[in-house]
Design a protein around this motif. Sequence first.
Motif, PDB file in Angstrom:
ATOM      1  N   LEU A  92       0.717  -1.153   0.009  1.00  0.00           N
ATOM      2  CA  LEU A  92       0.187   0.078  -0.058  1.00  0.00           C
ATOM      3  C   LEU A  92       0.880   1.448   0.194  1.00  0.00           C
ATOM      4  CD1 LEU A  92      -2.753  -1.107   2.669  1.00  0.00           C
ATOM      5  CD2 LEU A  92      -3.186  -0.481   0.075  1.00  0.00           C
ATOM      6  N   MET A  93       1.706   1.151   0.915  1.00  0.00           N
ATOM      7  CA  MET A  93       2.831   2.731   0.963  1.00  0.00           C
ATOM      8  C   MET A  93       3.491   2.731  -0.198  1.00  0.00           C
ATOM      9  SD  MET A  93       3.928   2.751   4.829  1.00  0.00           S
ATOM     10  CE  MET A  93       5.498   1.425   4.778  1.00  0.00           C
ATOM     11  N   ILE A  94       4.168   1.769  -0.776  1.00  0.00           N
ATOM     12  CA  ILE A  94       5.061   1.909  -1.726  1.00  0.00           C
ATOM     13  C   ILE A  94       4.382   2.356  -3.194  1.00  0.00           C
ATOM     14  CG2 ILE A  94       4.965  -0.438  -2.887  1.00  0.00           C
ATOM     15  CD1 ILE A  94       8.040   2.107  -2.519  1.00  0.00           C
ATOM     16  N   THR A  95       2.921   1.828  -3.162  1.00  0.00           N
ATOM     17  CA  THR A  95       2.302   2.250  -4.420  1.00  0.00           C
ATOM     18  C   THR A  95       1.595   3.652  -4.287  1.00  0.00           C
ATOM     19  OG1 THR A  95       1.604   0.022  -4.386  1.00  0.00           O
ATOM     20  CG2 THR A  95       0.348   1.481  -5.942  1.00  0.00           C
ATOM     21  N   VAL A  96       1.223   4.220  -3.111  1.00  0.00           N
ATOM     22  CA  VAL A  96       0.971   5.681  -2.932  1.00  0.00           C
ATOM     23  C   VAL A  96       1.974   6.523  -3.302  1.00  0.00           C
ATOM     24  CG1 VAL A  96       0.304   7.116  -1.156  1.00  0.00           C
ATOM     25  CG2 VAL A  96      -0.843   4.903  -1.100  1.00  0.00           C
ATOM     26  N   ALA A  97       3.313   5.891  -3.061  1.00  0.00           N
ATOM     27  CA  ALA A  97       4.454   6.811  -3.200  1.00  0.00           C
ATOM     28  C   ALA A  97       4.969   6.831  -4.722  1.00  0.00           C
ATOM     29  CB  ALA A  97       5.571   6.410  -2.274  1.00  0.00           C
ATOM     30  N   GLN A 252       2.108  16.303  -1.776  1.00  0.00           N
ATOM     31  CA  GLN A 252       1.846  15.119  -1.984  1.00  0.00           C
ATOM     32  C   GLN A 252       3.012  14.079  -1.861  1.00  0.00           C
ATOM     33  OE1 GLN A 252       0.364  15.325  -6.083  1.00  0.00           O
ATOM     34  NE2 GLN A 252      -1.794  15.967  -5.397  1.00  0.00           N
ATOM     35  N   MET A 253       4.338  14.589  -2.163  1.00  0.00           N
ATOM     36  CA  MET A 253       5.142  13.314  -2.119  1.00  0.00           C
ATOM     37  C   MET A 253       5.690  13.353  -0.568  1.00  0.00           C
ATOM     38  SD  MET A 253       5.800  11.923  -4.880  1.00  0.00           S
ATOM     39  CE  MET A 253       3.969  12.168  -4.950  1.00  0.00           C
ATOM     40  N   GLY A 254       5.460  14.531   0.150  1.00  0.00           N
ATOM     41  CA  GLY A 254       5.602  14.644   1.650  1.00  0.00           C
ATOM     42  C   GLY A 254       4.845  13.667   2.259  1.00  0.00           C
ATOM     43  N   ILE A 255       3.522  13.676   1.833  1.00  0.00           N
ATOM     44  CA  ILE A 255       2.251  12.528   2.391  1.00  0.00           C
ATOM     45  C   ILE A 255       2.911  11.229   1.987  1.00  0.00           C
ATOM     46  CG2 ILE A 255      -0.176  11.860   2.433  1.00  0.00           C
ATOM     47  CD1 ILE A 255      -0.541  14.814   1.965  1.00  0.00           C
ATOM     48  N   ALA A 256       3.481  10.872   0.741  1.00  0.00           N
ATOM     49  CA  ALA A 256       3.498   9.644   0.282  1.00  0.00           C
ATOM     50  C   ALA A 256       4.958   8.964   1.013  1.00  0.00           C
ATOM     51  CB  ALA A 256       3.997   9.797  -1.454  1.00  0.00           C
ATOM     52  N   ILE A 257       6.014   9.910   1.300  1.00  0.00           N
ATOM     53  CA  ILE A 257       7.100   9.514   1.712  1.00  0.00           C
ATOM     54  C   ILE A 257       6.955   9.047   3.303  1.00  0.00           C
ATOM     55  CG2 ILE A 257       9.518   9.852   2.184  1.00  0.00           C
ATOM     56  CD1 ILE A 257       9.159   8.744  -0.378  1.00  0.00           C
ATOM     57  N   LEU A 258       6.344  10.090   3.902  1.00  0.00           N
ATOM     58  CA  LEU A 258       6.134  10.113   5.401  1.00  0.00           C
ATOM     59  C   LEU A 258       6.055   8.714   6.070  1.00  0.00           C
ATOM     60  CD1 LEU A 258       6.647  11.773   8.081  1.00  0.00           C
ATOM     61  CD2 LEU A 258       3.879  12.101   8.066  1.00  0.00           C
ATOM     62  N   PRO A 259       4.850   8.064   5.596  1.00  0.00           N
ATOM     63  CA  PRO A 259       4.766   6.574   6.042  1.00  0.00           C
ATOM     64  C   PRO A 259       5.974   5.784   6.105  1.00  0.00           C
ATOM     65  CG  PRO A 259       2.859   7.365   4.990  1.00  0.00           C
ATOM     66  CD  PRO A 259       4.096   8.328   4.380  1.00  0.00           C
ATOM     67  N   SER A 285      19.090   9.784   2.888  1.00  0.00           N
ATOM     68  CA  SER A 285      18.621   9.155   1.537  1.00  0.00           C
ATOM     69  C   SER A 285      17.176   9.344   1.174  1.00  0.00           C
ATOM     70  CB  SER A 285      18.920   7.533   1.559  1.00  0.00           C
ATOM     71  OG  SER A 285      20.357   7.483   1.658  1.00  0.00           O
ATOM     72  N   PHE A 286      16.457   9.187   2.392  1.00  0.00           N
ATOM     73  CA  PHE A 286      14.818   9.597   2.092  1.00  0.00           C
ATOM     74  C   PHE A 286      14.677  10.969   1.616  1.00  0.00           C
ATOM     75  CE2 PHE A 286      13.717   5.798   5.014  1.00  0.00           C
ATOM     76  CZ  PHE A 286      12.766   5.253   4.175  1.00  0.00           C
ATOM     77  N   PHE A 287      15.505  11.903   2.228  1.00  0.00           N
ATOM     78  CA  PHE A 287      15.313  13.384   1.772  1.00  0.00           C
ATOM     79  C   PHE A 287      15.619  13.457   0.232  1.00  0.00           C
ATOM     80  CE2 PHE A 287      17.344  17.524   1.059  1.00  0.00           C
ATOM     81  CZ  PHE A 287      16.152  18.246   1.025  1.00  0.00           C
ATOM     82  N   TYR A 288      16.876  12.626  -0.144  1.00  0.00           N
ATOM     83  CA  TYR A 288      17.190  12.826  -1.601  1.00  0.00           C
ATOM     84  C   TYR A 288      16.149  12.042  -2.203  1.00  0.00           C
ATOM     85  CZ  TYR A 288      22.013  14.024  -0.537  1.00  0.00           C
ATOM     86  OH  TYR A 288      23.161  14.653   0.028  1.00  0.00           O
ATOM     87  N   THR A 289      15.274  11.004  -2.026  1.00  0.00           N
ATOM     88  CA  THR A 289      14.339  10.523  -2.510  1.00  0.00           C
ATOM     89  C   THR A 289      13.248  11.252  -2.862  1.00  0.00           C
ATOM     90  OG1 THR A 289      15.028   8.206  -1.718  1.00  0.00           O
ATOM     91  CG2 THR A 289      12.785   8.424  -2.825  1.00  0.00           C
ATOM     92  N   TYR A 290      12.731  12.090  -1.568  1.00  0.00           N
ATOM     93  CA  TYR A 290      11.679  13.037  -1.848  1.00  0.00           C
ATOM     94  C   TYR A 290      11.884  14.144  -2.559  1.00  0.00           C
ATOM     95  CZ  TYR A 290       9.161  16.897  -0.048  1.00  0.00           C
ATOM     96  OH  TYR A 290       8.187  17.989  -0.024  1.00  0.00           O
TER      97      TYR A 290
END
Length: 494
Positions: A92-97, A252-259, A285-290
């Motif tokens: 669920l989480m990876i698809t939302v992102a 939107q991407m903040g909401i997607a990555i936060l979980p 690395s999460f920040f770079y992804t975001y």
Amino acid sequence: MKNSILVEKIIESTKAILPVGLLGFIISIIIRVDGADLINFGIGTAMLILGLALFQIGSLSSTVALAEDIGIFITRKKKLPLFIGVALVLGLMITVAEPQLWVLSDQLKEVIPPIVLILTVSIGVAILIVLALLRILFQFSLQKMFMFLYITLFVLAGIVSFSSPDFIPVAFDSGGVTTGPMVFSFIMAFGYGISHARGDKSSELDAFGLIGIVSVGPILSVLLLGIFYNPTAPVIDTSSTLMDYLLINIVQMGIAILPFVLFFFVFQIFAFKFPKIRVYKILVSFFYTYLGLVLFLTGANGGLVNIGTYIGEYFGGNMKWLLIPLGMVFGLSVVAAEPAVIALNRQVEEVSAGAISRRIMMIALSIGVSVAVGLSMLRVVTGISIWWILLPGYGITILLTFISPKIFSSIAFDSGAAVTGVLATGFLMPLALGAAAAIPGANPLTDAFGLIALVAMTPLITIQLVGMMAQRRQHKSKSVVVEDEIIDLKGEKS
């Protein structure tokens, strides 16, 4: 992050995206696209390049690395409820992102509320991820699973075609767009971690086929959604600016990555217990992804979509038959730009010890996508039903699974998902939609949508044909293919 790594990724991204960018820019000048839109296209292309570079650097050290670690951990725990629960949540989480799902949802916002489409697709992905991973765990036959899924898929599509036939192309496109750079890399790593934890002789090969299985889930779930929706032709919005999309994507991407970040902390506390320095590196690395996702999506929506639409409208209104060769040229160009294709080709070359080179894979995929886009433009120009292409295409695909080496069948189904990336969704789809809007009598919903489905289908045929040719060459050189493991003359497994 070392500057040398960033420069290397920027160069790699530039080589991938520049052919499409230059071709689009040249055609835009010829057809006299407005100067402001050309500037946005140039800025959007630059954002795509930088965003793709940052995304690849960040995701490899965050979501992808964690996926493999989580896969190993839950497999070694040998608790089936934990295995299924974690797989569902991660699915669920990876698809939302997934960035290209947001691109498609924006294009379909006049047809389906974006949040409804995203949640529907995410549920389909999550359920099929569980089935795909259970197949690795319990060693179900991949061929039989594909046959069961596709028979179910076409039976359901036949039922839905009576109540909501216009929804069929949309549903098949949903399956293609879901397996973009985020989902593709994550699931492959997750599956590899589970295979690695199992540790038998075929574990390296079991990760292949995962994406092919998962991509069926969104099609099934969106087909079911079609029972409740009566779609109308979408309205293409070319009025939003780069700044509009930037502000939207930041949120939107903040909401997607936060979980994901929260999920990592849960595993860090109860399972991983990484040292502080590694936790810090993962968070960076999460920040770079975001940041990469924000730039990439902004560039795609604010730059590519508008230009793709304008080019489609121009040729659809003036020289509609030129759309077919033009689409084929663009189809050849977009494959090299997809990060999922780059990741898949690298993994195939490594697992096969060079027996299946990246160059051969790229040629086969490019030919497949070129043919698919040409067929899609033929549909836009003539209005022929997508069934006339899907049914024979998947019939040939299933037949080839009985003839081609099994490892190539697995790779083929993954390849179909890999080629349907953000450039296909953010450029080729608007090209088809713009053309359909300009051609008298064409219906954008039924004639333009379905492009992603065809792009996902044709590599299933070309890669399996490559497998058959590779097998014949091996027989001629006195190599042997035994149960999908390529063995050279020295007896070393590749």
